[in-house]
Motif scaffolding. Structure first.
Motif, PDB file in Angstrom:
ATOM      1  N   LEU A  30       0.834  -1.198   0.000  1.00  0.00           N
ATOM      2  CA  LEU A  30       0.000   0.000   0.000  1.00  0.00           C
ATOM      3  C   LEU A  30       0.874   1.254   0.000  1.00  0.00           C
ATOM      4  N   GLY A  31       2.008   1.184   0.715  1.00  0.00           N
ATOM      5  CA  GLY A  31       2.934   2.304   0.716  1.00  0.00           C
ATOM      6  C   GLY A  31       3.501   2.569  -0.668  1.00  0.00           C
ATOM      7  N   VAL A  32       3.841   1.513  -1.407  1.00  0.00           N
ATOM      8  CA  VAL A  32       4.334   1.668  -2.780  1.00  0.00           C
ATOM      9  C   VAL A  32       3.272   2.330  -3.645  1.00  0.00           C
ATOM     10  N   PHE A  33       2.026   1.881  -3.513  1.00  0.00           N
ATOM     11  CA  PHE A  33       0.928   2.462  -4.293  1.00  0.00           C
ATOM     12  C   PHE A  33       0.731   3.928  -3.939  1.00  0.00           C
ATOM     13  N   ALA A  34       0.759   4.245  -2.641  1.00  0.00           N
ATOM     14  CA  ALA A  34       0.540   5.624  -2.197  1.00  0.00           C
ATOM     15  C   ALA A  34       1.623   6.558  -2.737  1.00  0.00           C
ATOM     16  N   VAL A  35       2.878   6.110  -2.712  1.00  0.00           N
ATOM     17  CA  VAL A  35       3.956   6.940  -3.245  1.00  0.00           C
ATOM     18  C   VAL A  35       3.787   7.136  -4.744  1.00  0.00           C
ATOM     19  N   ALA A  36       3.333   6.102  -5.444  1.00  0.00           N
ATOM     20  CA  ALA A  36       3.106   6.217  -6.881  1.00  0.00           C
ATOM     21  C   ALA A  36       1.995   7.223  -7.190  1.00  0.00           C
ATOM     22  N   VAL A  37       0.966   7.273  -6.334  1.00  0.00           N
ATOM     23  CA  VAL A  37      -0.085   8.287  -6.499  1.00  0.00           C
ATOM     24  C   VAL A  37       0.525   9.675  -6.382  1.00  0.00           C
ATOM     25  N   TYR A  38       1.355   9.854  -5.369  1.00  0.00           N
ATOM     26  CA  TYR A  38       2.034  11.131  -5.182  1.00  0.00           C
ATOM     27  C   TYR A  38       2.930  11.460  -6.378  1.00  0.00           C
ATOM     28  N   ALA A  39       3.636  10.449  -6.898  1.00  0.00           N
ATOM     29  CA  ALA A  39       4.527  10.657  -8.043  1.00  0.00           C
ATOM     30  C   ALA A  39       3.741  11.126  -9.265  1.00  0.00           C
ATOM     31  N   GLY A  40       2.570  10.549  -9.483  1.00  0.00           N
ATOM     32  CA  GLY A  40       1.758  10.957 -10.624  1.00  0.00           C
ATOM     33  C   GLY A  40       1.152  12.332 -10.444  1.00  0.00           C
ATOM     34  N   TYR A  41       0.908  12.718  -9.185  1.00  0.00           N
ATOM     35  CA  TYR A  41       0.270  14.000  -8.913  1.00  0.00           C
ATOM     36  C   TYR A  41       1.261  15.146  -8.931  1.00  0.00           C
ATOM     37  N   PHE A  42       2.338  15.027  -8.167  1.00  0.00           N
ATOM     38  CA  PHE A  42       3.300  16.118  -8.061  1.00  0.00           C
ATOM     39  C   PHE A  42       4.724  15.628  -8.326  1.00  0.00           C
ATOM     40  N   VAL A  85       7.793   3.426 -14.457  1.00  0.00           N
ATOM     41  CA  VAL A  85       6.468   2.978 -14.912  1.00  0.00           C
ATOM     42  C   VAL A  85       5.391   3.958 -14.459  1.00  0.00           C
ATOM     43  N   ALA A  86       5.444   4.358 -13.185  1.00  0.00           N
ATOM     44  CA  ALA A  86       4.470   5.334 -12.674  1.00  0.00           C
ATOM     45  C   ALA A  86       4.535   6.626 -13.467  1.00  0.00           C
ATOM     46  N   ASN A  87       5.753   7.071 -13.725  1.00  0.00           N
ATOM     47  CA  ASN A  87       5.950   8.306 -14.477  1.00  0.00           C
ATOM     48  C   ASN A  87       5.438   8.171 -15.901  1.00  0.00           C
ATOM     49  N   GLY A  88       5.666   7.007 -16.516  1.00  0.00           N
ATOM     50  CA  GLY A  88       5.212   6.785 -17.888  1.00  0.00           C
ATOM     51  C   GLY A  88       3.708   6.816 -18.021  1.00  0.00           C
TER      52      GLY A  88
END
Length: 250
Positions: free
Chosen positions: A138-150, A183-186
């Motif tokens: 869940l922590g990995v997913f949450a950080v990826a959400v943040y990465a996509g947002y800001f 991948v998140a960034n892409g």
């Protein structure tokens, strides 16, 4: 765009790519440069994200020795970061870009300090069972959400989560971080390319620099002692937190 702007963008991309793969803080270089060249914050953010796609490509190519034997792990974690990156990008497209302005410096600074202290904190050292932990996933997913947002210093946050999750050397964990954050960034970049105000004239040179820096960075990581690498990443994250904090709180 002037010739000088072009050289600035290429140099910013190379330094940003190095900062991303070595210290997880590409935004400390590239985002301020885009602002200085006259882009508004939202356009600078999405232009930076689209250009950063090639950092992921370069870092994976440069990290092939560290990624040996980790293909299945990278694929599993990439599913989480792809979903998170898409979610964060969608939030950015429908919400104000400065929503996290006040909390982001605290988040980045706290993550940097935690990375520095992580080996000494009981419960934050990875065990053989940690990789299957739902809370860490869940922590990995949450950080990826943040990465996509800001995305500012999302790599620092992701590295601290992965450090509590994987029983690997810091160099191998850093390689996984580079791959799955790419991948998140892409995914986020794909949405921004269609729906956001990307300044396309700046993308080719910035992206070329990111590719060069992203490919070169893992070579530096191999030569840095683990303790020195951890201190360097944490110091860079704290510096970015201070910079963003001065902008957010003044």
């Amino acid at each position: 765009m002037t010739l000088a702007d072009g050289f600035i963008l290429l140099a910013a991309g190379i330094l940003g790519g190095l900062a991303s793969t070595v210290a997880s803080v590409a935004s400390v270089v590239s985002y301020p440069v885009l602002l200085a060249l006259g882009l508004p914050p939202l356009s600078a953010n999405v232009t930076n994200t689209v250009s950063l796609v090639l950092t992921g490509v370069g870092s994976v190519l440069g990290s092939r020795p560290e990624l040996v034997g980790q293909r299945a792990r990278v694929v599993r974690l990439s599913v989480l970061t792809a979903l998170g990156g898409g979610t964060g990008a969608a939030i950015l497209l429908v919400a104000p870009a400065d929503t996290f302005a006040v909390v982001v410096p605290i988040l980045i600074g706290g993550a940097s300090v935690m990375l520095l202290l992580q080996p000494r904190i009981r419960g934050m050292v990875a065990t053989p069972d940690s990789e299957d932990s739902r809370s860490r996933k869940l922590g990995v997913f949450a950080v990826a959400v943040y990465a996509g947002y800001f995305g500012a210093a999302a790599g620092v946050l992701l590295l601290i989560v992965l450090s509590t999750m994987l029983t690997e050397s810091l160099a191998r964990i850093n390689a996984v971080k580079n791959a799955i954050s790419g991948v998140a960034n892409g995914v986020a970049a794909s949405l921004f390319a269609v729906f956001a105000p990307v300044h396309w004239a700046y993308v080719p040179l910035l992206a070329a620099g990111f590719l060069i820096g992203g490919f070169t960075g893992p070579r530096l990581v191999r030569r840095l002692p683990v303790r020195a690498l951890r201190i360097f990443i944490a110091a860079a994250g704290i510096a970015l937190a201070v910079k963003l904090g001065l902008s957010a709180y003044r």
